[in-house]
Design a protein around this motif. Structure first.
Motif, mmCIF file in Angstrom:
data_model
loop_
_atom_site.group_PDB
_atom_site.id
_atom_site.type_symbol
_atom_site.label_atom_id
_atom_site.label_comp_id
_atom_site.label_asym_id
_atom_site.label_seq_id
_atom_site.Cartn_x
_atom_site.Cartn_y
_atom_site.Cartn_z
ATOM 1 N N GLY A 263 71.921 44.002 60.802
ATOM 2 C CA GLY A 263 72.543 43.290 62.078
ATOM 3 C C GLY A 263 71.732 42.059 62.497
ATOM 4 O O GLY A 263 72.463 40.987 62.574
ATOM 5 N N MET A 264 70.473 42.299 62.664
ATOM 6 C CA MET A 264 69.872 41.272 63.206
ATOM 7 C C MET A 264 69.649 39.990 62.150
ATOM 8 O O MET A 264 69.600 39.033 62.635
ATOM 9 C CB MET A 264 68.223 41.835 63.610
ATOM 10 N N TRP A 265 69.505 40.337 60.707
ATOM 11 C CA TRP A 265 69.470 39.085 59.852
ATOM 12 C C TRP A 265 70.748 38.618 60.019
ATOM 13 O O TRP A 265 70.994 37.114 59.714
ATOM 14 C CB TRP A 265 68.939 39.666 58.606
ATOM 15 N N SER A 266 71.964 39.485 59.931
ATOM 16 C CA SER A 266 73.250 38.809 60.081
ATOM 17 C C SER A 266 73.424 37.782 60.997
ATOM 18 O O SER A 266 74.379 36.594 60.899
ATOM 19 C CB SER A 266 74.125 39.918 60.216
ATOM 20 N N VAL A 267 72.846 37.946 62.223
ATOM 21 C CA VAL A 267 72.941 36.885 63.325
ATOM 22 C C VAL A 267 72.337 35.686 62.787
ATOM 23 O O VAL A 267 73.166 34.374 63.057
ATOM 24 C CB VAL A 267 72.239 37.196 64.388
ATOM 25 N N ALA A 268 71.278 35.547 62.140
ATOM 26 C CA ALA A 268 70.751 34.265 61.745
ATOM 27 C C ALA A 268 71.667 33.694 60.577
ATOM 28 O O ALA A 268 71.856 32.358 60.762
ATOM 29 C CB ALA A 268 69.351 34.575 60.976
ATOM 30 N N LYS A 269 72.015 34.453 59.718
ATOM 31 C CA LYS A 269 73.072 33.871 58.599
ATOM 32 C C LYS A 269 74.369 33.362 59.158
ATOM 33 O O LYS A 269 74.770 32.402 58.870
ATOM 34 C CB LYS A 269 73.313 34.887 57.585
ATOM 35 N N ALA A 270 75.065 34.247 60.156
ATOM 36 C CA ALA A 270 76.411 33.642 60.554
ATOM 37 C C ALA A 270 76.009 32.294 61.697
ATOM 38 O O ALA A 270 76.881 31.714 61.654
ATOM 39 C CB ALA A 270 76.891 34.864 61.502
ATOM 40 N N ALA A 272 73.850 30.180 61.019
ATOM 41 C CA ALA A 272 73.677 28.913 60.092
ATOM 42 C C ALA A 272 75.081 28.424 59.340
ATOM 43 O O ALA A 272 75.404 27.432 59.389
ATOM 44 C CB ALA A 272 72.864 29.281 58.884
ATOM 45 N N ALA A 273 75.642 29.722 59.405
ATOM 46 C CA ALA A 273 77.115 29.116 58.553
ATOM 47 C C ALA A 273 78.081 28.501 59.688
ATOM 48 O O ALA A 273 78.848 27.864 59.496
ATOM 49 C CB ALA A 273 78.004 30.538 58.314
ATOM 50 N N LEU A 274 78.245 29.015 60.965
ATOM 51 C CA LEU A 274 78.979 28.382 61.915
ATOM 52 C C LEU A 274 78.427 26.908 62.230
ATOM 53 O O LEU A 274 79.098 26.000 62.594
ATOM 54 C CB LEU A 274 78.768 29.221 63.152
ATOM 55 N N ASP A 275 77.295 26.859 62.191
ATOM 56 C CA ASP A 275 76.525 25.403 62.429
ATOM 57 C C ASP A 275 76.831 24.414 61.282
ATOM 58 O O ASP A 275 77.532 23.414 61.578
ATOM 59 C CB ASP A 275 75.047 25.523 62.390
ATOM 60 N N MET A 276 76.970 25.120 60.057
ATOM 61 C CA MET A 276 77.535 23.994 58.927
ATOM 62 C C MET A 276 78.954 23.730 59.249
ATOM 63 O O MET A 276 79.488 22.838 58.828
ATOM 64 C CB MET A 276 77.363 24.954 57.682
ATOM 65 N N ALA A 277 79.777 25.051 59.623
ATOM 66 C CA ALA A 277 81.305 24.644 59.635
ATOM 67 C C ALA A 277 81.495 23.590 60.805
ATOM 68 O O ALA A 277 82.316 22.742 60.694
ATOM 69 C CB ALA A 277 82.052 26.325 60.182
ATOM 70 N N ILE A 347 81.323 33.552 57.591
ATOM 71 C CA ILE A 347 81.068 32.648 56.327
ATOM 72 C C ILE A 347 82.437 32.266 55.641
ATOM 73 O O ILE A 347 82.582 31.102 55.103
ATOM 74 C CB ILE A 347 80.057 33.589 55.408
ATOM 75 N N ASP A 348 83.257 33.021 55.588
ATOM 76 C CA ASP A 348 84.688 32.774 55.114
ATOM 77 C C ASP A 348 85.440 31.491 55.853
ATOM 78 O O ASP A 348 85.899 30.850 55.205
ATOM 79 C CB ASP A 348 85.622 34.151 55.090
#
Length: 412
Positions: A263-270, A272-277, A347-348
């Motif tokens: 869960g903690m790592w998922s915050v970082a990846k989500a 980053a994905a939202l920033d890219m979007a 991410i999707d």
């Protein structure tokens, strides 16, 4: 009063970790594929130790930073910004060995701590967790691997499936059935097994979803999920972890932290994905307007923001409950399924906003989605956690006349 202020000392540690990830780990990620992965890991580990950033959650007396649960949660989110897992390897908090360290700290004998915990914390060895079987799947109590006592030795036979990291480990934590007639959750025992061992045969690393399409780290195995054949594997009595018949409890102990770490790592990846979007929405112009000026796109971004915000609050609450020694099994199951879906959804959405570019490997999003999909299976599939949560709702209602206790009612 409810205070969401992060203490100054934790903010300082977070800043140090963030700087290490940005200035040391991320530049090293560019070397992946040009030389052996674990050569890079060893160099980073030396730098992490020199910077005092080593095993964040491990008590100081065992060689770690001794962080509390809130501090560790915040640090792990920063570590999660290293999407090749180099950050976690660098600071020696990579799964599956991080959770096993915690189990050894709480349940290991002094001899086991010296033989296994100390070298694990030092980064001298790696350990894998061998529980899952094809025959049992999500039902850990249905596993078929047996352990029969002969004198002072236990002899194990069976098969294991998805033993993550077996190919790169020097120790395995193996769960086997020691008493078929005991109560259901007391039939199993966990054993510490030194590798390589002739009775512990790695049949193969199982190909997984999207693996052949993703950028590779050369031919080197950096983790892998092994299929294992166990034949007449002899383990001494002193290698039982946590006591005879405590295997299920040991498994749940270490899986609990693993769910939180995901869960903690998922915050970082989500994030980053939202920033890219959002960046894509701001720069992409179609039919004379930016995507960011279209209501439908803003709604997509808003949905992601809502889910990420809820996820952050969930993790803070779980860290609070851990800090105070409170039972968090219900909340952990709720968070585990919610966060796994959140990451896939964010991410999707980022892929959708990028259009065909998002579907290519010119961007990391497609690879992230393949990896994120596993979170709905590992450490217990959605359906098992939802079943557990629903069952606890019924129990709470039958006991209290309300479901509040099973849905965060201790908060208000």
């Amino acid at each position: 009063m409810i205070d969401f202020t992060i203490p100054e000392e934790i903010r300082e540690i977070r800043a140090r970790v963030a700087e290490f990830i940005d200035d040391v780990v991320k530049p090293a990620e560019q070397q992946i594929g040009t030389r052996p992965y674990f050569d890079i890991v060893r160099e980073l580990q030396a730098q992490a130790r020199a910077a005092g950033l080593w095993c964040p959650f491990v008590p100081v007396e065992y060689g770690g930073m001794g962080l509390g649960h809130l501090a560790n949660a915040i640090v792990q989110i920063e570590i999660g910004r290293s999407f090749t897992h180099l950050g976690a390897w660098a600071m020696n908090c990579m799964g599956p060995q991080d959770a096993t360290m915690l189990t050894l700290i709480e349940h290991g004998t002094e001899d086991q701590k010296q033989r296994y915990l100390v070298p694990l914390v030092n980064g001298d060895i790696r350990i894998c967790f061998s529980m899952t079987e094809r025959a049992a799947g999500a039902d850990a109590t249905g596993m078929q691997t047996t352990a029969v006592k002969r004198g002072s030795t236990w002899v194990l036979n069976g098969e294991k499936w998805f033993t993550s990291g077996a190919s790169i480990s020097q120790v395995a934590l193996v769960m086997a059935r020691t008493d078929p007639d005991a109560p259901r959750h007391r039939r199993f025992t966990t054993f510490l097994v030194d590798l390589p061992h002739p009775g512990f045969e790695i049949v193969r690393n199982i190909p997984v979803m999207g693996e052949n399409d993703l950028p590779r780290f050369g031919d080197e195995v950096t983790m892998g999920h092994a299929e294992v054949r166990i034949r007449d594997l002899e383990v001494p009595e002193e290698n039982i972890l946590g006591g005879l018949g405590q295997g299920f409890a040991m498994g749940q102990h270490r899986l609990g932290y693993g769910r939180l770490r995901h869960g903690m790592w998922s915050v970082a990846k989500a994030q980053a994905a939202l920033d890219m979007a959002t960046a894509r929405a701001c720069e992409r112009v179609t039919f004379g307007k930016r995507l960011a000026d279209r209501q439908g796109i803003l709604w997509m971004l808003a949905d992601c923001a809502e889910k990420l915000y809820v996820t952050r609050l969930m993790i803070l609450h779980l860290a609070y409950k851990l800090e105070h020694g409170l039972d968090l099994r219900q909340e952990n199951s709720i968070a585990k399924t919610y966060i796994a879906h959140m990451l896939c959804d964010v991410i999707d959405t980022a892929i959708q906003i990028h259009g065909s570019l998002g579907y290519t490997h010119d961007l990391p999003l497609a690879g992230w989605l393949n990896e994120a999909r596993a979170n709905r299976l590992v450490d217990g599939p959605d359906e098992v956690h939802r079943w557990t949560v629903g069952r606890n709702l019924v129990k709470a209602y039958e006991r209290d006349g309300t479901t509040a206790a099973a849905v965060g009612g201790d908060l208000f």
